[in-house]
Design an enzyme around this catalytic site. Structure first.
Site, PDB file in Angstrom:
ATOM      1  N   SER A  99       0.819  -1.210   0.000  1.00 42.40           N
ATOM      2  CA  SER A  99       0.000   0.000   0.000  1.00 42.40           C
ATOM      3  C   SER A  99       0.858   1.267   0.000  1.00 42.40           C
ATOM      4  CB  SER A  99      -0.944  -0.040   1.203  1.00 42.40           C
ATOM      5  OG  SER A  99      -1.945   0.943   1.104  1.00 42.40           O
ATOM      6  N   ASP A 239      -2.367   6.174  -3.503  1.00 42.37           N
ATOM      7  CA  ASP A 239      -1.236   5.520  -2.857  1.00 42.37           C
ATOM      8  C   ASP A 239      -0.736   4.411  -3.776  1.00 42.37           C
ATOM      9  OD1 ASP A 239      -3.213   3.613  -2.543  1.00 42.37           O
ATOM     10  OD2 ASP A 239      -2.729   3.164  -0.461  1.00 42.37           O
ATOM     11  N   ASP A 241      -1.039   1.198  -4.225  1.00 42.68           N
ATOM     12  CA  ASP A 241      -1.917   0.218  -4.879  1.00 42.68           C
ATOM     13  C   ASP A 241      -3.289   0.802  -5.196  1.00 42.68           C
ATOM     14  OD1 ASP A 241      -2.668   0.357  -2.180  1.00 42.68           O
ATOM     15  OD2 ASP A 241      -3.372  -1.707  -2.146  1.00 42.68           O
ATOM     16  N   ASP A 243      -5.796   2.038  -3.454  1.00 41.09           N
ATOM     17  CA  ASP A 243      -7.024   1.860  -2.682  1.00 41.09           C
ATOM     18  C   ASP A 243      -7.255   3.048  -1.749  1.00 41.09           C
ATOM     19  OD1 ASP A 243      -5.111   1.363  -0.739  1.00 41.09           O
ATOM     20  OD2 ASP A 243      -5.954  -0.555  -0.093  1.00 41.09           O
TER      21      ASP A 243
END
Length: 333
Positions: A99, A239, A241, A243
């Site tokens: 993340s 961010d 990834d 999400d």
């Protein structure tokens, strides 16, 4: 409390806290667990970290050794893996990402067949296997050995799905994007430009070692400068990834997850689409958000920190909107 998996997967420094053997064993377990009664199929995505290729190979080796087929979306976003797991009827999905963490960390996020975070009882069984407490898993042989499949088409289909959600053209809008040198480094630009917007992009030159490095939703100052210096209409920062999303308005003002929740909550309430007239937040949300909800006549619930808990509350109570100040925003149907 889980030994390896937290609220957002198994995460740690690559080949220290989380190593390639962990990934292989997780693949072995999932291939056997979901392949008890049929040929198991698992979809895998990753962000741009250098170690992502290593973990992708290890997971694929474990899955195929247990007889499962591994479908590789390559560099993509966590929401896309969730979407494709659900719509393409995969047994489960895996996202390789830490993340918003720096490049030297990585993580393994597990999703069930509905594209939701994997059930805790399955996680518990995985942890037992990682600790050598589970039953021995036989190797597949002959034609039962699984295969690895290039599944970039799944990522492209998700892009098409996002474009289909737009209700109007963005023609004439000038939009800044900070892709965190992560999963959206190509995707975000193509989506907004397909919808007619002009884009100015930063954080779109990943090299495996610069994900989230002074960029993205946790380093919003770069996007603020981009928007104000180029006189853009709005900016969005993701961010690693994708999400999480934090926005910036035309003046450089930061629109964090709390403000985004208010905007969506008010929009949905005004159109009578806010189920139960309730938005789910976490205990980290700003008190000002609750005062704004009170003025708007919107109810709210608070959960522990973690989008996992937000979604559990939404699902249990039939709420359609929830999120975190950090930029996790969740819609449910």
């Amino acid at each position: 409390m889980s030994k390896y998996f937290g609220t957002d997967g198994f995460r740690g420094e690559a080949n220290k806290a989380l190593n390639v053997e962990h990934a292989y064993k997780i693949g072995r377990f999932l291939g056997a667990y979901y392949g008890r009664e049929h040929k198991c199929s698992v979809v895998i995505g990753k962000d741009t970290r250098r170690s992502g290729y290593m973990f992708e190979c290890a997971l694929t080796a474990g899955l195929t050794a247990s007889g499962a087929d591994a479908y590789l979306m390559h560099v993509t976003t966590t929401p896309s893996v969730s979407y494709i797991t659900r719509t393409d009827d995969f047994d489960c999905g895996i996202m390789i990402s830490a993340s918003h963490n720096p490049y030297y960390d990585n993580g393994i996020k597990l999703l069930n067949g509905d594209g939701e975070k994997m059930e805790q009882y399955v996680i518990d069984e995985i942890e037992r296997y990682l600790d050598g407490k589970g039953a021995e898993i036989p190797f597949a042989t002959g034609s039962d050995i699984g295969k690895a499949v290039d599944y970039a088409a799944g990522r492209n289909r998700y892009i098409g799905y996002l474009i289909s959600l737009a209700t109007h053209s963005y023609k004439g809008m000038r939009i800044g994007l900070d892709c965190a040198n992560g999963s959206t480094w190509m995707m975000a630009k193509s989506i907004f430009e397909t919808l007619g917007a002009e884009t100015v992009v930063i954080g779109n030159q990943p090299n495996g070692l610069n994900i989230n490095n002074d960029c993205g939703s946790t380093h919003i100052e770069g996007l603020r400068r981009l928007v104000t210096e180029n006189k853009l209409d709005v900016g969005f920062a993701f961010d690693g990834d994708a999400d999480r999303c934090i926005a910036v308005d035309e003046t450089g003002r930061v629109i964090d997850g709390d403000l985004i929740l208010y905007i969506y909550g008010k929009y949905m309430k005004d159109r009578e689409k806010l189920a139960n007239n309730t938005v789910v937040t976490t205990v980290m949300s700003n008190f000002g958000l609750y005062r704004a909800f009170d003025r708007a006549g919107i109810n709210y619930e608070k959960t522990d920190v973690g989008d996992k808990y937000v979604y559990e509350c939404m699902r249990k109570n039939g709420h359609l909107l929830g999120g975190e100040q950090s930029g996790h925003i969740i819609f449910s149907k």
